[in-house]
Design an enzyme around this catalytic site. Structure first.
Site, PDB file in Angstrom:
ATOM      1  N   CYS A  37      61.554 -26.903 -68.204  1.00  0.00           N
ATOM      2  CA  CYS A  37      60.399 -25.304 -69.253  1.00  0.00           C
ATOM      3  C   CYS A  37      59.451 -26.291 -69.850  1.00  0.00           C
ATOM      4  O   CYS A  37      58.090 -25.676 -69.999  1.00  0.00           O
ATOM      5  CB  CYS A  37      61.114 -24.106 -68.781  1.00  0.00           C
ATOM      6  SG  CYS A  37      62.053 -23.713 -67.230  1.00  0.00           S
ATOM      7  N   HIS A  77      55.731 -17.912 -63.913  1.00  0.00           N
ATOM      8  CA  HIS A  77      57.069 -18.744 -64.395  1.00  0.00           C
ATOM      9  C   HIS A  77      56.553 -20.334 -63.695  1.00  0.00           C
ATOM     10  O   HIS A  77      57.447 -20.386 -63.157  1.00  0.00           O
ATOM     11  CB  HIS A  77      57.787 -19.106 -64.866  1.00  0.00           C
ATOM     12  CG  HIS A  77      58.588 -19.891 -65.920  1.00  0.00           C
ATOM     13  ND1 HIS A  77      57.933 -20.799 -66.514  1.00  0.00           N
ATOM     14  CD2 HIS A  77      59.586 -19.793 -66.324  1.00  0.00           C
ATOM     15  CE1 HIS A  77      59.034 -21.619 -67.657  1.00  0.00           C
ATOM     16  NE2 HIS A  77      59.796 -21.405 -66.963  1.00  0.00           N
TER      17      HIS A  77
END
Ligand code: COA
Length: 389
Positions: free
Chosen positions: A87, A336
């Site tokens: 991420c 996200h």
């Protein structure tokens, strides 16, 4: 010793969300085009491409993403690199672009981030994301990312008395900020009750404590600060770029309630920028779960250790309060798309420093920070940006 100062002269992003009309390549093309238009540059002036993307293999069956993106964006034959750090892929790609310009090896680069996550089932997404942790010790026995962050939340509650309502206040604040952001996946304000009554995912984390699954892309154009004035009315200087690592598996960490990689990267970034946490006007921090924002504001030095939950519930991190955190809506409400998040954070901070964050502008914002975490904290990238007009 750095050879050159680096500036952001163009920014762009797609609307984040579940996107049925566009694929991986369309998303990054749109973000890249917007960033180029914003900088008044042409593709021919770009001499390097760095793109963060975490899992195009499992998510869309595509590897060799660097080559695909240069090809699709019409940028061949310049060097094009896919950057993968879970991420934190976007934040680490930004650091690669920063180093390319600072070193003098490149004069103008596009730094992007993209992920197309909704073309596969929820189970496949969970499995792809789980690869960011320790596959043998965590994913294989069944510890998904919500479960891993739930362990951190339980421990934080035990050590510091943090409550579920305090964590919920992070989601409420981020949804409110997201309601002023036309690029956000969720633009609906919510209440503490919404969070508390939402479905349990991994106790104590409920659906509204989690960031969603998202499609999206973001891009930046970087060049030496000395040339930036002719391309941007208000260039944004990258005054610090720092990165740190920690153990991949949670069980090897000294503490479950802090991310050492955040603390180390932040310390380096503050030293490099010659600023203190109290100098930061606005920050985009990695709130993949509400507890992650609580720990981030502590580890970045914005509040005392253990006080992150209380500070959030007391409104200290709201827009134009003590420190404005996640004005974009954060990962929770803006969404996200994992590889794109670190770049989106820099896009949002650039808008804030340029005074262009319509409806969610932090007054007199001069210095901003981005904080991008990979997995459960094995990678962290911190950047500090400064208005340079
Ligand atoms: N916050 C708020 N609403 C959410 C949401 C979230 N995180 N996730 C899904 N929703 C909403 C959807 O918009 C949908 O609303 P609708 O019915 O009005 O259209 C509804 O909930 C159901 O969506 P669905 O996709 O079926 O949810 P789900 O139960 O399969 O997934 C989670 C929910 C929380 C499990 C999923 O979002 C998730 O896994 N998040 C964590 C992702 C992650 O780990 N990222 C990496 C971090 S390190």
């Amino acid at each position: 010793m750095l050879m050159r100062k680096v500036a952001i002269v163009g920014v762009g992003m797609t609307k984040f969300g579940e996107d049925w009309k566009r694929g991986f390549r369309d998303l990054i093309l749109e973000a890249g085009k917007k960033a180029l238009e914003d900088s008044n540059l042409h593709g021919a002036e770009i001499d390097g491409l760095f793109c963060g993307t975490m899992a195009p293999g499992p998510l869309i069956g595509q590897e060799h993403a660097g080559a695909l993106l240069a090809d699709w964006m019409g940028l061949n034959p310049i060097p094009s690199v896919r950057v993968e750090a879970a991420c934190a892929s976007g934040g680490v790609a930004l650091r690669q672009g920063f180093m390319a310009i600072a070193s003098g090896l490149h004069d103008c680069v596009v730094v992007g981030g993209v992920e197309k996550m909704t073309d596969v089932s929820g189970a496949d997404v969970i499995s792809a994301l789980g690869g960011a942790g320790d596959q043998e010790w965590e994913l294989f026995p069944g510890a998904t990312f919500p479960a891993i962050y739930a362990l951190a939340a339980r421990r934080h509650m035990l050590e510091y008395g943090t409550t579920e309502e305090q964590m919920a206040s992070v989601a409420v604040k981020n949804h409110l900020n997201g309601s002023h952001n036309k690029y956000a996946q969720f633009q609906n304000p919510i209440t503490i009750d919404t969070v508390m009554k939402s479905k349990m995912v991994a106790s104590p984390l409920k659906v509204f404590d989690c960031s969603p699954v998202t499609d999206g892309a973001a891009a930046l154009v970087l060049m030496p600060l000395e040339k930036a004035k002719s391309h941007a009315e208000i260039p944004v200087e990258i005054v610090a770029s720092a990165q740190a690592s920690d153990t991949l598996a949670l069980h090897d960490r000294k503490s479950l309630t802090e991310l050492n990689a955040t603390k180390v990267a932040a310390k380096k970034a503050y030293e490099m920028a010659k600023v203190r946490p109290s100098d930061i006007d606005v920050a985009e921090v990695h709130d993949c779960f509400t507890i992650a924002e609580v720990m981030a504001i502590e580890d970045l030095g914005f509040v005392k250790k253990g006080m992150g939950g209380k500070a959030s519930a007391d409104g200290k991190t709201a827009l134009n309060a003590d420190i404005s955190i996640n004005t974009s809506g954060g990962l929770k409400a803006c969404g996200h798309p994992v590889g794109a998040t670190g770049i989106k954070q820099a896009v949002e901070i650039s808008w804030q420093l340029r005074g262009q964050a319509n409806g969610r502008q932090v007054e007199n914002a001069e210095i901003g920070l981005t904080h991008n975490v990979g997995g459960s904290g094995a990678t962290c990238a911190v950047h500090i940006l400064k208005r340079a007009d």
